[in-house]
Each structure stands twice: as structure tokens, then as C-alpha cells.
Design a protein around this motif. Structure first.
Motif, PDB file in Angstrom:
ATOM      1  N   GLY A 129     -38.894  19.253  62.951  1.00 18.29           N
ATOM      2  CA  GLY A 129     -39.812  20.057  62.486  1.00 18.29           C
ATOM      3  C   GLY A 129     -39.089  20.808  61.407  1.00 18.29           C
ATOM      4  O   GLY A 129     -37.970  21.625  61.897  1.00 18.29           O
ATOM      5  N   ILE A 130     -39.694  20.999  60.432  1.00 17.86           N
ATOM      6  CA  ILE A 130     -39.220  21.587  59.309  1.00 17.86           C
ATOM      7  C   ILE A 130     -40.414  22.698  59.133  1.00 17.86           C
ATOM      8  O   ILE A 130     -41.480  22.508  58.597  1.00 17.86           O
ATOM      9  CB  ILE A 130     -39.129  21.031  57.890  1.00 17.86           C
ATOM     10  CG1 ILE A 130     -38.105  19.939  58.142  1.00 17.86           C
ATOM     11  CG2 ILE A 130     -38.819  21.880  56.772  1.00 17.86           C
ATOM     12  CD1 ILE A 130     -37.491  19.122  56.898  1.00 17.86           C
ATOM     13  N   VAL A 153     -42.233  17.099  60.622  1.00 19.79           N
ATOM     14  CA  VAL A 153     -43.382  17.801  60.694  1.00 19.79           C
ATOM     15  C   VAL A 153     -43.130  19.065  60.095  1.00 19.79           C
ATOM     16  O   VAL A 153     -42.450  19.916  60.207  1.00 19.79           O
ATOM     17  CB  VAL A 153     -43.869  18.373  62.188  1.00 19.79           C
ATOM     18  CG1 VAL A 153     -44.777  19.276  62.108  1.00 19.79           C
ATOM     19  CG2 VAL A 153     -44.192  17.263  63.134  1.00 19.79           C
ATOM     20  N   TYR A 154     -44.146  19.081  58.877  1.00 17.06           N
ATOM     21  CA  TYR A 154     -43.735  20.179  57.770  1.00 17.06           C
ATOM     22  C   TYR A 154     -44.989  21.380  57.943  1.00 17.06           C
ATOM     23  O   TYR A 154     -45.910  21.070  57.962  1.00 17.06           O
ATOM     24  CB  TYR A 154     -43.885  19.830  56.625  1.00 17.06           C
ATOM     25  CG  TYR A 154     -43.773  20.752  55.402  1.00 17.06           C
ATOM     26  CD1 TYR A 154     -42.535  21.398  55.354  1.00 17.06           C
ATOM     27  CD2 TYR A 154     -44.908  21.240  54.692  1.00 17.06           C
ATOM     28  CE1 TYR A 154     -42.399  22.600  54.476  1.00 17.06           C
ATOM     29  CE2 TYR A 154     -44.786  22.346  53.833  1.00 17.06           C
ATOM     30  CZ  TYR A 154     -43.578  22.820  53.725  1.00 17.06           C
ATOM     31  OH  TYR A 154     -43.617  23.916  52.817  1.00 17.06           O
ATOM     32  N   THR A 155     -44.507  22.471  58.503  1.00 14.78           N
ATOM     33  CA  THR A 155     -45.466  23.844  58.616  1.00 14.78           C
ATOM     34  C   THR A 155     -45.231  24.709  57.439  1.00 14.78           C
ATOM     35  O   THR A 155     -43.984  25.163  57.414  1.00 14.78           O
ATOM     36  CB  THR A 155     -45.102  24.298  60.027  1.00 14.78           C
ATOM     37  OG1 THR A 155     -45.341  23.568  61.007  1.00 14.78           O
ATOM     38  CG2 THR A 155     -46.205  25.353  60.216  1.00 14.78           C
ATOM     39  N   ASP A 156     -46.180  25.052  56.948  1.00 16.71           N
ATOM     40  CA  ASP A 156     -46.171  26.274  55.938  1.00 16.71           C
ATOM     41  C   ASP A 156     -46.548  27.577  56.901  1.00 16.71           C
ATOM     42  O   ASP A 156     -47.492  27.617  57.255  1.00 16.71           O
ATOM     43  CB  ASP A 156     -47.412  26.026  54.982  1.00 16.71           C
ATOM     44  CG  ASP A 156     -47.294  27.273  53.733  1.00 16.71           C
ATOM     45  OD1 ASP A 156     -46.648  28.438  54.295  1.00 16.71           O
ATOM     46  OD2 ASP A 156     -47.531  27.099  52.687  1.00 16.71           O
ATOM     47  N   ILE A 157     -45.487  28.152  57.212  1.00 12.83           N
ATOM     48  CA  ILE A 157     -45.642  29.396  58.218  1.00 12.83           C
ATOM     49  C   ILE A 157     -46.841  30.438  57.761  1.00 12.83           C
ATOM     50  O   ILE A 157     -47.505  31.014  58.582  1.00 12.83           O
ATOM     51  CB  ILE A 157     -44.403  29.981  58.241  1.00 12.83           C
ATOM     52  CG1 ILE A 157     -43.621  29.279  59.039  1.00 12.83           C
ATOM     53  CG2 ILE A 157     -44.747  31.295  59.133  1.00 12.83           C
ATOM     54  CD1 ILE A 157     -42.012  29.675  59.166  1.00 12.83           C
ATOM     55  N   VAL A 165     -54.704  24.220  54.114  1.00  7.15           N
ATOM     56  CA  VAL A 165     -53.450  23.666  54.081  1.00  7.15           C
ATOM     57  C   VAL A 165     -52.937  23.630  52.800  1.00  7.15           C
ATOM     58  O   VAL A 165     -53.290  23.601  51.597  1.00  7.15           O
ATOM     59  CB  VAL A 165     -53.607  22.154  54.576  1.00  7.15           C
ATOM     60  CG1 VAL A 165     -54.431  21.206  53.628  1.00  7.15           C
ATOM     61  CG2 VAL A 165     -52.168  21.485  55.112  1.00  7.15           C
ATOM     62  N   ASN A 166     -51.498  23.741  52.681  1.00  7.17           N
ATOM     63  CA  ASN A 166     -50.556  23.729  51.512  1.00  7.17           C
ATOM     64  C   ASN A 166     -50.391  22.483  50.963  1.00  7.17           C
ATOM     65  O   ASN A 166     -49.262  21.740  51.283  1.00  7.17           O
ATOM     66  CB  ASN A 166     -49.447  24.655  51.751  1.00  7.17           C
ATOM     67  CG  ASN A 166     -48.601  24.723  50.163  1.00  7.17           C
ATOM     68  OD1 ASN A 166     -48.768  23.933  49.252  1.00  7.17           O
ATOM     69  ND2 ASN A 166     -47.863  25.785  50.319  1.00  7.17           N
ATOM     70  N   PRO A 198     -42.192   9.446  56.923  1.00  5.54           N
ATOM     71  CA  PRO A 198     -43.489  10.047  57.054  1.00  5.54           C
ATOM     72  C   PRO A 198     -43.618  11.577  57.118  1.00  5.54           C
ATOM     73  O   PRO A 198     -42.710  12.196  57.848  1.00  5.54           O
ATOM     74  CB  PRO A 198     -43.922   9.287  58.086  1.00  5.54           C
ATOM     75  CG  PRO A 198     -43.093   8.234  58.631  1.00  5.54           C
ATOM     76  CD  PRO A 198     -41.660   8.570  57.811  1.00  5.54           C
ATOM     77  N   VAL A 199     -44.475  12.166  56.521  1.00  6.46           N
ATOM     78  CA  VAL A 199     -44.651  13.764  56.755  1.00  6.46           C
ATOM     79  C   VAL A 199     -45.880  13.802  57.379  1.00  6.46           C
ATOM     80  O   VAL A 199     -47.014  13.464  57.017  1.00  6.46           O
ATOM     81  CB  VAL A 199     -44.462  14.444  55.622  1.00  6.46           C
ATOM     82  CG1 VAL A 199     -44.765  15.866  55.619  1.00  6.46           C
ATOM     83  CG2 VAL A 199     -42.952  14.092  54.907  1.00  6.46           C
ATOM     84  N   ILE A 200     -45.799  14.758  58.339  1.00  6.99           N
ATOM     85  CA  ILE A 200     -47.070  15.303  59.017  1.00  6.99           C
ATOM     86  C   ILE A 200     -47.276  16.831  58.690  1.00  6.99           C
ATOM     87  O   ILE A 200     -46.501  17.672  58.696  1.00  6.99           O
ATOM     88  CB  ILE A 200     -46.870  15.029  60.414  1.00  6.99           C
ATOM     89  CG1 ILE A 200     -46.796  13.737  61.033  1.00  6.99           C
ATOM     90  CG2 ILE A 200     -48.245  15.848  61.343  1.00  6.99           C
ATOM     91  CD1 ILE A 200     -46.064  13.572  62.228  1.00  6.99           C
ATOM     92  N   ALA A 201     -48.705  17.049  58.237  1.00  8.70           N
ATOM     93  CA  ALA A 201     -48.846  18.284  57.563  1.00  8.70           C
ATOM     94  C   ALA A 201     -49.293  19.225  58.888  1.00  8.70           C
ATOM     95  O   ALA A 201     -50.088  18.891  59.816  1.00  8.70           O
ATOM     96  CB  ALA A 201     -49.889  18.367  56.633  1.00  8.70           C
ATOM     97  N   SER A 202     -48.826  20.497  58.614  1.00  9.87           N
ATOM     98  CA  SER A 202     -49.217  21.410  59.757  1.00  9.87           C
ATOM     99  C   SER A 202     -49.313  22.736  59.062  1.00  9.87           C
ATOM    100  O   SER A 202     -48.565  23.239  58.234  1.00  9.87           O
ATOM    101  CB  SER A 202     -47.990  21.522  60.864  1.00  9.87           C
ATOM    102  OG  SER A 202     -48.261  22.642  61.725  1.00  9.87           O
ATOM    103  N   GLY A 203     -50.224  23.698  59.543  1.00 16.36           N
ATOM    104  CA  GLY A 203     -50.444  25.116  59.078  1.00 16.36           C
ATOM    105  C   GLY A 203     -51.403  25.276  58.293  1.00 16.36           C
ATOM    106  O   GLY A 203     -51.417  24.482  57.033  1.00 16.36           O
ATOM    107  N   GLY A 204     -52.376  25.857  58.557  1.00 21.99           N
ATOM    108  CA  GLY A 204     -53.546  26.042  57.726  1.00 21.99           C
ATOM    109  C   GLY A 204     -54.787  25.238  57.449  1.00 21.99           C
ATOM    110  O   GLY A 204     -55.720  25.369  56.674  1.00 21.99           O
TER     111      GLY A 204
END
Length: 243
Positions: A127-128, A164-168, A177-178, A192-198
Motif C-alpha cells: 500500500g502506497i 494499492v495507490y492512494t492519493d490522500i 480520482v487522481n 498492477p496498480v489499484i487506484a484508491s482515493g477520490g
């Protein structure tokens, strides 16, 4: 692209936060297992769980709720929050969690992540969580000097299953989403990247699906799903190409 409805756990309840601030917690369901069943019945194929209390404390604090969710549904579950050692990784995997998400420890003890990947192949996610491109840790309470892209590259050949990439700044804010930052990260690594946040609308999901071939493999849905801005049936149809 896989959609991951999120169940964030605080004091045994399903809540949503704004930009990771615990004092902003809003309870959406007193029974997380019931929420999990609702998501399963809606047609989702995965669940994304976060032990919020555990993320701040550095150890699991919502185990009963997690265990109740695992028992309630026949869906694979990925879990993050307060997982800082191999014993905890093993405990969760033995308890029925399909994948564990390692965040703070990925920054503070990358060798542990590598060892976890060796011992539990295919079951470790990194998780980033980033604020202005820099990785935040300890339940987002601290911002490091490490850039998200550099951290992702650190684990590219370690056997990590996904990121898992989250833009806080977008998380829980319903500001969209960003996509640009998510795609930049996905292009930088072969994971693989999973988008998270927004994620706030079907338009956001359409934008993410349009870059699926660039490594964006999934999206985590939170507040927009709980407050009805995103209809599960429509969202699932869109990512499957049926919309």
C-alpha cells in the motif's frame, strides 16, 4: 478492471474518513459483516478492508470485525492496517484473508516485505499512500521523504502481487480520482496498480478503465458507494464493458 468496495473499520464499525482524519469518521454501518454481505449480493468479486485503529496503533485492533466479514461472505478479502510483522501476516492469512496490504512496514522495513513475498507468494500487496507525491505512514500521521514511484520500484522484483495507490488529499473528498498520478505510477513499474482515493462517479471509473492497459488493474470504492453517488450495478457493468 476489478472494483474493490471498501470497508474501513473503526471500533468495530464500518466508517468513512475524510483525507484519513480519524476525527472525521462517519459511521455507515454498525455491522460490517452485514455490509460485506450487501456488497457480495450487489455482485462485487472482492472486498477491501482497512483496520483504521490498527493503522494508528501498529497492531490489529478490529480482529473480531474482520473475522466476522470473512465468515459472512464467500469473497476474497484484502486487508490492510496495523500489519507490521510476519507473525501478523501469517495470522491473517490463516484466518481466511486472501491478501494482506503492507504500508508503513514497506517504508520502515522493506526486507520484511520481501520475506513475506517469499513465504506467501501471491498474497502480499504493498500500500502506497501519498501526499503531494511523498509516502505517508503510521495511519497517514507521518509523511516521509520517500517518493511514491521510488517505493514502488523498490518492490518491483520482490514478488508483490499488486500496489494499492492512494492519493490522500482525494480520499473521501469526492473530488475525483487522481488518474494522472495513478497512471504515472503504473507506467513506472510492471506491477498492477489499484487506484484508491477520490473515486466519486461513473466518469471516474470510465477514466480509469480507459487506462487499464497501462497497468491500472482496479479501483477501490468508498464514500461514493455508501452515499449512492455510484450505483453498484452500473459500476460493475461499466468496468466489464457492458455499460
Amino acid at each position: 478492471m476489478i472494483l474493490f468496495p471498501a470497508i474501513d473499520l473503526k471500533e468495530g464499525k464500518a466508517v468513512r474518513l475524510l483525507r484519513g482524519e480519524m476525527e472525521s469518521a462517519r459511521v455507515f454501518n454498525d455491522d460490517p459483516a452485514a455490509q460485506a454481505r450487501a456488497f457480495a449480493e450487489a455482485g462485487f468479486e472482492w472486498l477491501h478492508l482497512v483496520d483504521l485503529d490498527g493503522a494508528f496503533a501498529g497492531r490489529p485492533l478490529n480482529a473480531p470485525a474482520v473475522e466476522a466479514i470473512v465468515a459472512a461472505v464467500d469473497l476474497p478479502v484484502q486487508l490492510g492496517g496495523g500489519i507490521r510483522d510476519l507473525a501478523t501476516v501469517e495470522r491473517w492469512l490463516e484466518a481466511g484473508v486472501a491478501r494482506v496490504i503492507l504500508g508503513t512496514v514497506a517504508v520502515k522495513d522493506p526486507a520484511l516485505v520481501e520475506e513475506a513475498c517469499r513465504r506467501f507468494p501471491g498474497r502480499i500487496v504493498v500500500g502506497i499512500d501519498a501526499r503531494d507525491g511523498r509516502v505517508a505512514v503510521e495511519g497517514w500521521a507521518e509523511t516521509s521523504e520517500i517518493m511514491a514511484r521510488d517505493l514502488a520500484k523498490r518492490f518491483e522484483d520482490a514478488g508483490v502481487e499488486a500496489i494499492v495507490y492512494t492519493d490522500i488529499e482525494r480520499d473521501g473528498a469526492l473530488q475525483g480520482v487522481n488518474v494522472e498520478a495513478t497512471v504515472d505510477l503504473a507506467r513506472a513499474v510492471s506491477l498492477p496498480v489499484i487506484a484508491s482515493g477520490g473515486v466519486a462517479s461513473l466518469d471516474d471509473l470510465a477514466r480509469l478503465r480507459a487506462v487499464e492497459d497501462q497497468g491500472v488493474a482496479g479501483a477501490i470504492l468508498g464514500r461514493a458507494l455508501y452515499d449512492g453517488r455510484i450505483d453498484p450495478k452500473s459500476a460493475l457493468a461499466l468496468v466489464k464493458g457492458d455499460a
